[in-house]
Design a protein around this motif. Structure first.
Motif, PDB file in Angstrom:
ATOM      1  N   ASN A  14       0.736  -1.262   0.028  1.00  0.00           N
ATOM      2  CA  ASN A  14      -0.024  -0.099  -0.083  1.00  0.00           C
ATOM      3  C   ASN A  14       0.664   1.231  -0.176  1.00  0.00           C
ATOM      4  O   ASN A  14       0.181   2.434  -0.236  1.00  0.00           O
ATOM      5  N   TYR A  45      -8.313  -0.534   7.575  1.00  0.00           N
ATOM      6  CA  TYR A  45      -8.435  -1.249   6.576  1.00  0.00           C
ATOM      7  C   TYR A  45      -7.056  -1.468   5.554  1.00  0.00           C
ATOM      8  O   TYR A  45      -6.656  -2.199   5.084  1.00  0.00           O
ATOM      9  N   TYR A  46      -6.554   0.042   5.499  1.00  0.00           N
ATOM     10  CA  TYR A  46      -5.180   0.139   4.787  1.00  0.00           C
ATOM     11  C   TYR A  46      -4.197  -0.526   5.606  1.00  0.00           C
ATOM     12  O   TYR A  46      -2.959  -0.997   4.884  1.00  0.00           O
ATOM     13  N   SER A  49      -5.020  -4.838   4.797  1.00  0.00           N
ATOM     14  CA  SER A  49      -5.357  -5.281   3.355  1.00  0.00           C
ATOM     15  C   SER A  49      -4.396  -4.864   2.363  1.00  0.00           C
ATOM     16  O   SER A  49      -4.106  -3.448   2.397  1.00  0.00           O
ATOM     17  N   VAL A  51      -4.066  -3.431  -0.843  1.00  0.00           N
ATOM     18  CA  VAL A  51      -4.893  -2.596  -1.845  1.00  0.00           C
ATOM     19  C   VAL A  51      -4.348  -1.786  -3.000  1.00  0.00           C
ATOM     20  O   VAL A  51      -5.079  -1.218  -3.937  1.00  0.00           O
TER      21      VAL A  51
END
Ligand SMILES: [Zn+2]
Length: 390
Positions: A14, A45-46, A49, A51
């Motif tokens: 990320n 979330y970051y 995961s 992403v």
């Protein structure tokens, strides 16, 4: 400002680890999260995961601030495989700030929907965070961008659909200028022999030049933190302007004054001590000028009102060379100030009062100011257009 750093993202899917410093960080890019989650949830979330996207900061609904990626590392918030519409701002030289967002009708979440809005707390906290980052990295307001300005993505939607709201947001970023206007002369006196000239009032701002100990400086503004806005000439005739630490500037108020006396009535002030130097202003005969320093070939560095530059010393005469004369205040009461334009008002004298005019000086307001005596005592100076010769 309190920043929560408990859920920092260490996931290199990320972000890109980098050792960025102040000189590498030139822009701040503002985003909206484009969904309805709060700041902490976004950070979680970051952090958990992969992403392939990220931002440095998330600003929540209650004005809470969560940091996801450290400033020194590169977050992936404004990159594109498509077209860049900004010539310089990229992930590598910017900090991304995400603002959490509300929506009136949450049944659709399209960027093109025009009912996205920010909580007042989110706006104020984001502005506060960005002001701190601007101060820390020496970033000016024109380097605060919307994601839209970089790639034309509709982000942050409330500031793209409503450009006026973006302008209002940017006015929150203008830090109050609490500096005081001054106009005096100082000399650089630095323990290591040079003093850095910076783009802003603090050591966090990039340096753009340096002045040697002994350099004569015209101080123009004083800041509460001790910094000064100054100008000075280097040996090559270049005029430098910027911010210097006031602790290394020694005021020197005791320079001599002389009077302009030129055969053609005007003495040209220039940016370099030579007749080919760039012209600044014509000094009229009778002007009282401060003589700050000797330069080459008999030229001298002068301060006359707001004008700072070189002139040929052959056309300057001792202060006693001014033929003083008697004038009468005409056209109303007249303020006598400690110095031209912005000096403190020392007296207000009535229409018809007689004054002795002992010198002239060009004010920064474009008016000629007289140095005056009353009853034999020097009392200050006044604007010339209210005094008639008798
Ligand atoms: Zn964005």
């Amino acid at each position: 400002m309190q920043i929560n750093r408990s859920i920092l993202c260490t996931n290199t899917c990320n972000m890109q680890p980098a050792g960025r410093t102040a000189k590498d960080i030139r822009y701040i890019v503002v985003h909206y999260v484009g969904a309805l989650g709060d700041a902490k949830a976004n950070c979680q979330y970051y952090a958990s995961s992969s992403v392939g996207a990220s931002a440095h900061y998330y600003v929540g609904f209650a004005g809470d601030i969560w940091q996801s990626v450290s400033d020194q590392n590169i977050a992936w918030h404004c990159g594109t495989y498509g077209t860049y519409y900004h010539p310089d701002c990229r992930n590598a030289n910017s900090i991304g700030v995400e603002m959490c967002v509300r929506k009136k009708n949450a049944s659709t979440l399209y960027a093109s929907d025009t009912d996205w809005y920010f909580e007042k707390e989110t706006i104020e906290a984001a502005a506060g965070l960005i002001r701190e980052l601007m101060e820390q990295y020496g970033i000016e307001t024109d380097h605060i961008l919307r994601h839209y300005d970089v790639t034309h993505k509709i982000c942050p939607a409330p500031f793209v659909h409503n450009p006026k709201a973006w302008e209002d947001f940017k006015t929150l970023l203008k830090t109050e200028d609490r500096s005081a206007k001054v106009n005096y002369v100082a000399a650089v006196e630095s323990p290591d022999g040079i003093l850095m000239l910076r783009t802003g009032p603090g050591t966090s701002y990039p340096s753009v030049g340096s002045a040697k100990t002994g350099t004569v400086v015209n101080v123009r503004r004083e800041y509460p933190n001790g910094w000064r806005y100054c100008r000075y000439y280097d040996g090559g005739g270049k005029l430098w302007e910027g911010y210097m630490g006031g602790a290394y500037l020694k005021p020197c108020p005791d320079y001599p004054h002389m009077i302009v006396k030129s055969p053609d009535g005007i003495l040209n002030m220039r940016k370099y001590p030579h007749p080919t130097g760039e012209f600044i202003i014509g000094l009229r005969n009778g002007y009282n000028v401060g003589v700050l320093q000797d330069a080459q070939n008999g030229w001298k560095l002068l301060l006359c009102g707001d004008s700072f530059g070189y002139a040929d010393g052959a056309y300057l005469t001792e202060v006693g060379g001014y033929q003083s004369w008697t004038g009468k205040i005409t056209g109303g009461n007249l303020r006598i100030r400690t110095e031209p334009v912005n000096g403190d008002i020392r007296y207000v004298l009535a229409d018809g009062t007689l004054l002795e005019i002992t010198g002239e000086i060009m004010g920064s307001d474009g008016y000629i100011w007289y140095q005056v005596k009353k009853d034999g005592n020097a009392i200050g100076c006044c604007r010339s257009d209210f005094v008639r010769k008798i």
